[in-house]
Design a protein around this motif. Structure first.
Motif, PDB file in Angstrom:
ATOM      1  N   ILE A  43      44.411  40.095  45.615  1.00 57.92           N
ATOM      2  CA  ILE A  43      42.705  39.999  45.276  1.00 57.92           C
ATOM      3  C   ILE A  43      42.355  41.254  44.630  1.00 57.92           C
ATOM      4  O   ILE A  43      41.061  41.506  45.059  1.00 57.92           O
ATOM      5  CB  ILE A  43      42.088  39.582  46.706  1.00 57.92           C
ATOM      6  CG1 ILE A  43      42.514  40.479  47.921  1.00 57.92           C
ATOM      7  CG2 ILE A  43      42.603  38.204  46.972  1.00 57.92           C
ATOM      8  CD1 ILE A  43      41.582  40.361  49.053  1.00 57.92           C
ATOM      9  N   LYS A  44      43.088  42.183  44.236  1.00 60.67           N
ATOM     10  CA  LYS A  44      42.941  43.616  43.892  1.00 60.67           C
ATOM     11  C   LYS A  44      41.500  43.549  42.891  1.00 60.67           C
ATOM     12  O   LYS A  44      40.725  44.253  42.890  1.00 60.67           O
ATOM     13  CB  LYS A  44      43.832  44.016  43.086  1.00 60.67           C
ATOM     14  CG  LYS A  44      43.676  45.594  42.885  1.00 60.67           C
ATOM     15  CD  LYS A  44      44.999  46.394  42.015  1.00 60.67           C
ATOM     16  CE  LYS A  44      44.646  47.753  41.370  1.00 60.67           C
ATOM     17  NZ  LYS A  44      45.783  48.219  40.771  1.00 60.67           N
ATOM     18  N   SER A  45      41.680  42.628  41.711  1.00 60.97           N
ATOM     19  CA  SER A  45      40.589  42.381  40.834  1.00 60.97           C
ATOM     20  C   SER A  45      39.458  42.095  41.400  1.00 60.97           C
ATOM     21  O   SER A  45      38.376  41.967  40.750  1.00 60.97           O
ATOM     22  CB  SER A  45      41.327  41.512  39.730  1.00 60.97           C
ATOM     23  OG  SER A  45      41.379  40.132  40.091  1.00 60.97           O
ATOM     24  N   LEU A  46      39.498  41.537  42.928  1.00 58.26           N
ATOM     25  CA  LEU A  46      38.262  40.716  43.294  1.00 58.26           C
ATOM     26  C   LEU A  46      37.724  41.635  44.511  1.00 58.26           C
ATOM     27  O   LEU A  46      36.492  41.127  45.118  1.00 58.26           O
ATOM     28  CB  LEU A  46      38.553  39.412  43.992  1.00 58.26           C
ATOM     29  CG  LEU A  46      39.062  38.145  42.918  1.00 58.26           C
ATOM     30  CD1 LEU A  46      39.621  37.126  43.608  1.00 58.26           C
ATOM     31  CD2 LEU A  46      38.178  37.920  42.002  1.00 58.26           C
ATOM     32  N   LEU A  47      38.331  42.807  44.938  1.00 56.17           N
ATOM     33  CA  LEU A  47      38.102  43.421  46.056  1.00 56.17           C
ATOM     34  C   LEU A  47      36.711  43.916  46.035  1.00 56.17           C
ATOM     35  O   LEU A  47      35.653  43.990  46.955  1.00 56.17           O
ATOM     36  CB  LEU A  47      39.101  44.869  46.220  1.00 56.17           C
ATOM     37  CG  LEU A  47      40.322  44.139  46.988  1.00 56.17           C
ATOM     38  CD1 LEU A  47      41.217  45.531  47.007  1.00 56.17           C
ATOM     39  CD2 LEU A  47      39.875  43.603  48.420  1.00 56.17           C
ATOM     40  N   TYR A  48      36.058  44.052  44.747  1.00 55.00           N
ATOM     41  CA  TYR A  48      34.529  44.622  44.780  1.00 55.00           C
ATOM     42  C   TYR A  48      33.701  43.579  45.027  1.00 55.00           C
ATOM     43  O   TYR A  48      32.396  44.204  45.322  1.00 55.00           O
ATOM     44  CB  TYR A  48      34.313  45.096  42.978  1.00 55.00           C
ATOM     45  CG  TYR A  48      34.156  43.927  42.252  1.00 55.00           C
ATOM     46  CD1 TYR A  48      32.958  43.624  41.901  1.00 55.00           C
ATOM     47  CD2 TYR A  48      35.213  43.038  41.538  1.00 55.00           C
ATOM     48  CE1 TYR A  48      32.813  42.345  40.978  1.00 55.00           C
ATOM     49  CE2 TYR A  48      35.108  42.257  40.793  1.00 55.00           C
ATOM     50  CZ  TYR A  48      33.888  41.662  40.829  1.00 55.00           C
ATOM     51  OH  TYR A  48      33.753  40.804  39.515  1.00 55.00           O
TER      52      TYR A  48
END
Length: 221
Positions: free
Chosen positions: A129-134
């Protein structure tokens, strides 16, 4: 007392992340990098081993790789094989298409906060979920490396003033949340490519959905 703040908690695998596709892509990459000749045998072994390990608890990549090396004459380093599972190009392909758009929409709702309640390798789950962590509040991200069901009472104790929605593909998780606090809204994610799940006697989730688009009207009303 009415809870004015809301958290929507998401599982990762088979909810946000197409784990079945991810596994297949990883296994094919292993095949390509190891140059093993029997593709069918390798892929079949990988699928069987994953299921065996998952029955014991959260997936442990190191255990999976150890079994792979016991079965096949692999010359690559274990680090090289582990790197495949964290490959950002593979991970990006395995995120469900409907997820980021809906999460962005929900994150703009000032009455909502978004969180993760999942299990597995901490590093691997966060990589997924790295690209969604924000889009998530860090204080609402919980990834258990042992048994997330046992963590539910503590998580709820630490979030006493929130109305909680839990989105998961496992009825056992939804049932445990609901049994601990009847005010929680349980949402079963039943995507077509996910594994079949056993039903729990006398338990019916509050909602059953098969896409993120269906989630918006449930958590914003």
């Amino acid at each position: 007392m009415e809870k004015s703040k809301k958290i929507v908690l998401f599982d990762i695998d088979h909810t946000i992340f197409n784990t079945s596709l991810y596994q297949s892509l990883c296994y094919l990459q292993i095949l390509e990098e190891t140059k093993l000749s029997d593709a069918e045998e390798l892929v079949s072994f990988c699928h069987r081993t994953y299921k065996i390990l998952r029955k014991k608890g959260p997936f442990r990549l190191a255990d999976f790789i150890d079994r792979l090396y016991e079965q096949f004459p692999i010359k690559n380093s274990k680090h090289d094989i582990a790197r495949i599972f964290a490959d950002e190009a593979i991970i990006e392909q395995a995120l469900y298409d409907d997820v980021e758009k809906v999460l962005q929409m929900l994150s703009n709702d000032i009455t909502l906060q978004l969180g993760i309640f999942s299990a597995g390798s901490l590093l691997l789950q966060r990589a997924k979920i790295k690209s969604l962590l924000y889009l998530f509040k860090e204080e609402h991200i919980h990834i258990s490396e042992v048994d997330k069901l046992k963590d539910i009472p503590v998580f709820l104790k630490n979030h006493p003033n929130y109305k909680i929605f839990i989105v998961d593909d496992l009825p056992t998780v939804l049932h445990t949340f609901k049994s601990t606090d009847a005010t929680i809204t349980s949402i079963l994610m039943k995507r077509g490519d996910g594994p079949d799940r056993e039903k729990i006697h006398n338990f019916v989730p509050d909602y059953t959905i098969d896409s993120f688009d269906q989630l918006v009207s449930i958590v914003t009303k």
